[in-house]
Design a protein around this motif. Structure first.
Motif, PDB file in Angstrom:
ATOM      1  N   ASN A 121       0.851  -1.190   0.000  1.00 34.79           N
ATOM      2  CA  ASN A 121       0.000   0.000   0.000  1.00 34.79           C
ATOM      3  C   ASN A 121       0.888   1.242   0.000  1.00 34.79           C
ATOM      4  OD1 ASN A 121      -2.165   1.810   0.282  1.00 34.79           O
ATOM      5  ND2 ASN A 121      -2.092   1.682   2.510  1.00 34.79           N
ATOM      6  N   PRO A 122       1.388   1.650  -1.172  1.00 31.75           N
ATOM      7  CA  PRO A 122       2.260   2.824  -1.222  1.00 31.75           C
ATOM      8  C   PRO A 122       1.479   4.121  -1.007  1.00 31.75           C
ATOM      9  CG  PRO A 122       1.843   1.980  -3.433  1.00 31.75           C
ATOM     10  CD  PRO A 122       1.200   1.017  -2.478  1.00 31.75           C
ATOM     11  N   LEU A 123       1.983   4.974  -0.137  1.00 31.11           N
ATOM     12  CA  LEU A 123       1.378   6.282   0.117  1.00 31.11           C
ATOM     13  C   LEU A 123       2.146   7.341  -0.659  1.00 31.11           C
ATOM     14  CD1 LEU A 123       0.796   6.085   3.990  1.00 31.11           C
ATOM     15  CD2 LEU A 123      -0.721   5.352   2.129  1.00 31.11           C
ATOM     16  N   VAL A 124       1.416   8.178  -1.397  1.00 35.22           N
ATOM     17  CA  VAL A 124       2.034   9.177  -2.267  1.00 35.22           C
ATOM     18  C   VAL A 124       1.494  10.561  -1.937  1.00 35.22           C
ATOM     19  CG1 VAL A 124       2.418   7.529  -4.141  1.00 35.22           C
ATOM     20  CG2 VAL A 124       0.262   8.804  -4.044  1.00 35.22           C
ATOM     21  N   VAL A 125       2.249  11.574  -2.360  1.00 37.08           N
ATOM     22  CA  VAL A 125       1.829  12.967  -2.180  1.00 37.08           C
ATOM     23  C   VAL A 125       1.098  13.405  -3.439  1.00 37.08           C
ATOM     24  CG1 VAL A 125       2.559  15.327  -1.694  1.00 37.08           C
ATOM     25  CG2 VAL A 125       3.867  13.398  -0.762  1.00 37.08           C
ATOM     26  N   ILE A 126      -0.115  13.931  -3.273  1.00 35.02           N
ATOM     27  CA  ILE A 126      -0.888  14.377  -4.431  1.00 35.02           C
ATOM     28  C   ILE A 126      -1.067  15.890  -4.411  1.00 35.02           C
ATOM     29  CG2 ILE A 126      -2.098  12.204  -4.744  1.00 35.02           C
ATOM     30  CD1 ILE A 126      -4.538  13.485  -3.333  1.00 35.02           C
ATOM     31  N   GLY A 140      -4.742  22.516  -0.591  1.00 34.03           N
ATOM     32  CA  GLY A 140      -3.543  21.981   0.025  1.00 34.03           C
ATOM     33  C   GLY A 140      -3.112  20.695  -0.641  1.00 34.03           C
ATOM     34  N   LEU A 141      -2.016  20.129  -0.146  1.00 35.33           N
ATOM     35  CA  LEU A 141      -1.544  18.829  -0.606  1.00 35.33           C
ATOM     36  C   LEU A 141      -2.106  17.754   0.310  1.00 35.33           C
ATOM     37  CD1 LEU A 141       2.243  19.630  -1.248  1.00 35.33           C
ATOM     38  CD2 LEU A 141       0.320  19.868  -2.834  1.00 35.33           C
ATOM     39  N   ALA A 142      -1.916  16.493  -0.055  1.00 36.47           N
ATOM     40  CA  ALA A 142      -2.365  15.395   0.789  1.00 36.47           C
ATOM     41  C   ALA A 142      -1.525  14.164   0.497  1.00 36.47           C
ATOM     42  CB  ALA A 142      -3.846  15.098   0.565  1.00 36.47           C
ATOM     43  N   VAL A 143      -1.501  13.265   1.456  1.00 36.86           N
ATOM     44  CA  VAL A 143      -0.880  11.954   1.273  1.00 36.86           C
ATOM     45  C   VAL A 143      -1.996  10.912   1.274  1.00 36.86           C
ATOM     46  CG1 VAL A 143       0.580  10.204   2.350  1.00 36.86           C
ATOM     47  CG2 VAL A 143       1.350  12.570   2.236  1.00 36.86           C
ATOM     48  N   VAL A 144      -2.040  10.105   0.215  1.00 38.27           N
ATOM     49  CA  VAL A 144      -3.098   9.107   0.065  1.00 38.27           C
ATOM     50  C   VAL A 144      -2.497   7.804  -0.446  1.00 38.27           C
ATOM     51  CG1 VAL A 144      -4.854  10.865  -0.428  1.00 38.27           C
ATOM     52  CG2 VAL A 144      -3.633   9.760  -2.320  1.00 38.27           C
ATOM     53  N   SER A 145      -3.283   6.745  -0.368  1.00 36.94           N
ATOM     54  CA  SER A 145      -2.864   5.479  -0.969  1.00 36.94           C
ATOM     55  C   SER A 145      -2.871   5.602  -2.483  1.00 36.94           C
ATOM     56  CB  SER A 145      -3.821   4.363  -0.535  1.00 36.94           C
ATOM     57  OG  SER A 145      -3.604   3.203  -1.310  1.00 36.94           O
ATOM     58  N   ALA A 146      -1.820   5.110  -3.117  1.00 39.53           N
ATOM     59  CA  ALA A 146      -1.744   5.160  -4.578  1.00 39.53           C
ATOM     60  C   ALA A 146      -2.893   4.392  -5.223  1.00 39.53           C
ATOM     61  CB  ALA A 146      -0.403   4.600  -5.048  1.00 39.53           C
ATOM     62  N   HIS A 147      -3.441   3.409  -4.519  1.00 33.75           N
ATOM     63  CA  HIS A 147      -4.539   2.617  -5.074  1.00 33.75           C
ATOM     64  C   HIS A 147      -5.825   3.417  -5.201  1.00 33.75           C
ATOM     65  CE1 HIS A 147      -2.247  -1.088  -4.882  1.00 33.75           C
ATOM     66  NE2 HIS A 147      -1.961  -0.846  -3.608  1.00 33.75           N
ATOM     67  N   THR A 148      -5.919   4.549  -4.504  1.00 31.07           N
ATOM     68  CA  THR A 148      -7.174   5.297  -4.474  1.00 31.07           C
ATOM     69  C   THR A 148      -7.257   6.380  -5.542  1.00 31.07           C
ATOM     70  OG1 THR A 148      -6.389   6.989  -2.915  1.00 31.07           O
ATOM     71  CG2 THR A 148      -7.269   4.933  -1.983  1.00 31.07           C
ATOM     72  N   ILE A 149      -6.212   6.578  -6.326  1.00 33.33           N
ATOM     73  CA  ILE A 149      -6.199   7.718  -7.254  1.00 33.33           C
ATOM     74  C   ILE A 149      -5.955   7.294  -8.701  1.00 33.33           C
ATOM     75  CG2 ILE A 149      -5.545   9.467  -5.543  1.00 33.33           C
ATOM     76  CD1 ILE A 149      -2.624   9.072  -6.514  1.00 33.33           C
ATOM     77  N   GLU A 150      -6.194   6.029  -9.028  1.00 33.62           N
ATOM     78  CA  GLU A 150      -5.936   5.567 -10.389  1.00 33.62           C
ATOM     79  C   GLU A 150      -6.712   6.394 -11.408  1.00 33.62           C
ATOM     80  OE1 GLU A 150      -6.882   1.447 -10.435  1.00 33.62           O
ATOM     81  OE2 GLU A 150      -5.117   0.847  -9.268  1.00 33.62           O
ATOM     82  N   LEU A 151      -8.010   6.611 -11.169  1.00 28.63           N
ATOM     83  CA  LEU A 151      -8.846   7.350 -12.119  1.00 28.63           C
ATOM     84  C   LEU A 151      -8.400   8.803 -12.230  1.00 28.63           C
ATOM     85  CD1 LEU A 151     -11.282   7.464 -13.996  1.00 28.63           C
ATOM     86  CD2 LEU A 151     -12.732   7.924 -11.995  1.00 28.63           C
ATOM     87  N   GLU A 152      -8.094   9.418 -11.099  1.00 27.62           N
ATOM     88  CA  GLU A 152      -7.694  10.827 -11.115  1.00 27.62           C
ATOM     89  C   GLU A 152      -6.379  11.033 -11.866  1.00 27.62           C
ATOM     90  OE1 GLU A 152     -10.656  10.349  -8.010  1.00 27.62           O
ATOM     91  OE2 GLU A 152      -8.820   9.248  -8.477  1.00 27.62           O
ATOM     92  N   LEU A 153      -5.454  10.082 -11.739  1.00 26.27           N
ATOM     93  CA  LEU A 153      -4.190  10.185 -12.472  1.00 26.27           C
ATOM     94  C   LEU A 153      -4.408   9.976 -13.966  1.00 26.27           C
ATOM     95  CD1 LEU A 153      -1.694   8.276 -10.126  1.00 26.27           C
ATOM     96  CD2 LEU A 153      -2.133  10.734 -10.263  1.00 26.27           C
ATOM     97  N   GLU A 154      -5.267   9.024 -14.324  1.00 26.97           N
ATOM     98  CA  GLU A 154      -5.536   8.762 -15.734  1.00 26.97           C
ATOM     99  C   GLU A 154      -6.188   9.958 -16.415  1.00 26.97           C
ATOM    100  OE1 GLU A 154      -7.923   5.279 -15.905  1.00 26.97           O
ATOM    101  OE2 GLU A 154      -6.298   3.915 -15.277  1.00 26.97           O
ATOM    102  N   THR A 155      -7.064  10.649 -15.711  1.00 24.68           N
ATOM    103  CA  THR A 155      -7.775  11.795 -16.300  1.00 24.68           C
ATOM    104  C   THR A 155      -7.045  13.116 -16.107  1.00 24.68           C
ATOM    105  OG1 THR A 155      -9.073  12.043 -14.249  1.00 24.68           O
ATOM    106  CG2 THR A 155     -10.010  10.666 -15.997  1.00 24.68           C
ATOM    107  N   GLY A 156      -5.943  13.115 -15.362  1.00 26.23           N
ATOM    108  CA  GLY A 156      -5.175  14.331 -15.157  1.00 26.23           C
ATOM    109  C   GLY A 156      -5.769  15.284 -14.148  1.00 26.23           C
ATOM    110  N   ARG A 157      -6.728  14.815 -13.343  1.00 22.73           N
ATOM    111  CA  ARG A 157      -7.337  15.698 -12.348  1.00 22.73           C
ATOM    112  C   ARG A 157      -6.408  15.918 -11.156  1.00 22.73           C
ATOM    113  NH1 ARG A 157     -13.229  12.650 -12.327  1.00 22.73           N
ATOM    114  NH2 ARG A 157     -13.815  13.222 -14.456  1.00 22.73           N
ATOM    115  N   LEU A 158      -5.549  14.951 -10.899  1.00 21.25           N
ATOM    116  CA  LEU A 158      -4.561  15.054  -9.836  1.00 21.25           C
ATOM    117  C   LEU A 158      -3.232  14.536 -10.356  1.00 21.25           C
ATOM    118  CD1 LEU A 158      -6.579  13.657  -6.763  1.00 21.25           C
ATOM    119  CD2 LEU A 158      -5.942  16.052  -7.141  1.00 21.25           C
ATOM    120  N   VAL A 159      -2.152  14.932  -9.697  1.00 21.23           N
ATOM    121  CA  VAL A 159      -0.821  14.417 -10.030  1.00 21.23           C
ATOM    122  C   VAL A 159      -0.120  14.036  -8.735  1.00 21.23           C
ATOM    123  CG1 VAL A 159      -0.605  15.794 -12.138  1.00 21.23           C
ATOM    124  CG2 VAL A 159       0.212  16.722  -9.968  1.00 21.23           C
TER     125      VAL A 159
END
Length: 302
Positions: free
Chosen positions: A164-169, A237-256
Motif C-alpha cells: 500500500n504505497p502512500l504518495v503525495v498528491i 492543500g496537498l495530501a498523502v493518500v494510498s496510490a490505489h485510491t487515485i488511479e482514475l484521477e491520475l488517468e484523467t489528469g485531475r490530480l498528479v
C-alpha cells in the motif's frame, strides 16, 4: 436457566431496534406475540431485560449481557450451518468483511473475483474508519477485516496481502509539479489536508514527519478519501493518500503525484481477525484466495 432459540431470536430483534414494533415487523409477528416471548424469557432468566423510561425502552444490565451472548450464539449457529453445508462443498455460505476506507478501492474487485469462483457465497462488505474497525475486531463482529497496520493493543492474527504505497498528491497547476526529488524541507512548507484523527494514513504521515524532525503544517481536516481528493483539486492543500485510491484521477489528469524525497511511503495492507478465531469455510476460502492465486486475478480487473 432455560429458554428457547425462538425466544432469544425475538429478544435479539428487540434489543437491536429497542422497539417491540420494529422487532415485530422484522420477524413478521404481532406485537403481543413479541411481548409474550420477551415476558417468558424474562421469567426464565429471572431478571428484567428491558426498562421503559418515558416512551423509550432501554436494555437493563442483564439485558446488555444477554445481548452480547446472544449475538455470539447466533454467530456460532451460522457457523455451524455453514460448516455442515461445507461438507457438501462450498456451494453456500456467507462472508462478512469490513475494510478500511482506503481498501474499499480494492475490496469490490476482490469480492467480485471471489464471487465468480464461489457464486453460492453471500457477501457483505462494510467500509469503516480505523476506530470502528478496532471496535469490530474487539467485539469479534466480522469474519475478516482488511486494513493497514493492525493495532498492537488487541490480541490479533494478521497477514499482509498487498503493498500500500502512500504518495503525495497535488492539483495539476501546483508550483511543485514537474520538479524532481523535492526536498522534505520544501514539502514541510506546504499545507497538508488531513484525514480524521485515528486514520491509518494520517498516523503514517505524522509519524514520518516526526521521524524526520520536521513540523507538519496541517490545514483542513476531512472525513474520507473522496473529500480529501476534491479538496486537493480545489487547491486547498496537498495530501498523502494510498496510490490505489487515485488511479482514475491520475488517468484523467485531475490530480498528479509529486516526486518527493522519501516517497512513496511503503506500507502494507493486512487481513486481520481475532487470535484463536475459527474461520468459517467461506472466510477460510477468501483467506486462501487472497493469499493464493486470487490476487493476480484481482489485479487484472479494471
Amino acid at each position: 436457566m432455560n429458554f428457547t432459540i425462538r425466544q432469544l431470536k425475538v429478544f435479539e430483534a428487540v434489543a437491536t431496534h429497542l422497539s417491540f414494533t420494529r422487532a415485530a415487523d422484522e420477524l413478521y409477528l404481532s406485537q403481543p406475540a413479541v411481548s409474550m416471548q420477551i415476558k417468558q424469557l424474562e421469567e426464565n432468566v429471572g431478571l428484567p431485560l428491558f426498562e421503559k423510561l418515558g416512551k423509550k425502552i432501554h436494555l437493563t444490565a442483564a439485558g446488555r449481557e444477554l445481548h452480547t451472548y446472544g449475538k455470539a450464539i447466533f454467530r456460532q449457529l451460522d457457523e455451524m450451518e455453514e460448516v455442515m453445508e461445507a461438507q457438501k462443498g462450498l456451494s453456500r455460505g456467507r462472508l462478512d468483511i469490513a475494510v478500511a476506507s482506503t481498501v474499499n478501492y480494492f475490496a469490490p474487485r476482490a469480492l467480485g473475483a471471489f464471487s465468480r469462483r464461489y457464486p453460492g457465497v453471500r457477501l457483505s462488505l462494510s467500509v469503516n474508519n480505523r476506530k470502528e474497525l478496532m471496535r469490530m475486531l474487539e467485539q469479534n463482529e466480522k469474519d475478516l477485516v482488511l486494513m493497514g497496520q493492525p493495532p498492537e493493543a488487541l490480541d490479533l492474527d494478521y497477514e499482509e496481502f498487498m503493498d500500500n504505497p502512500l504518495v503525495v498528491i497535488a492539483p495539476p497547476d501546483h508550483p511543485l509539479v514537474g520538479e524532481s526529488n523535492i526536498a522534505l524541507q520544501t514539502l514541510a512548507e506546504e499545507t497538508f489536508l488531513m484525514r480524521e484523527a485515528g486514520s491509518g494514513t494520517r498516523l503514517a504521515l505524522e509519524r514520518f514527519f516526526q521521524e524526520q524532525g520536521l513540523e507538519l503544517h496541517s490545514g483542513m481536516e476531512l472525513n474520507g478519501g473522496e473529500a480529501i481528493k476534491q479538496a486537493v483539486r480545489a487547491g486547498l492543500g496537498l495530501a498523502v493518500v494510498s496510490a490505489h485510491t487515485i488511479e482514475l484521477e491520475l488517468e484523467t489528469g485531475r490530480l498528479v503525484t509529486l516526486d518527493v524525497e522519501g516517497f512513496p511511503l511503503l506500507k502494507k495492507w493486512f487481513m486481520v481477525h481475532r487470535r484463536g478465531k475459527r474461520l468459517s469455510p467461506s472466510a477460510q476460502a477468501f483467506h486462501d484466495f487472497l493469499l493464493g492465486d486470487g490476487l493476480e486475478e484481482i489485479q487484472q480487473i479494471r
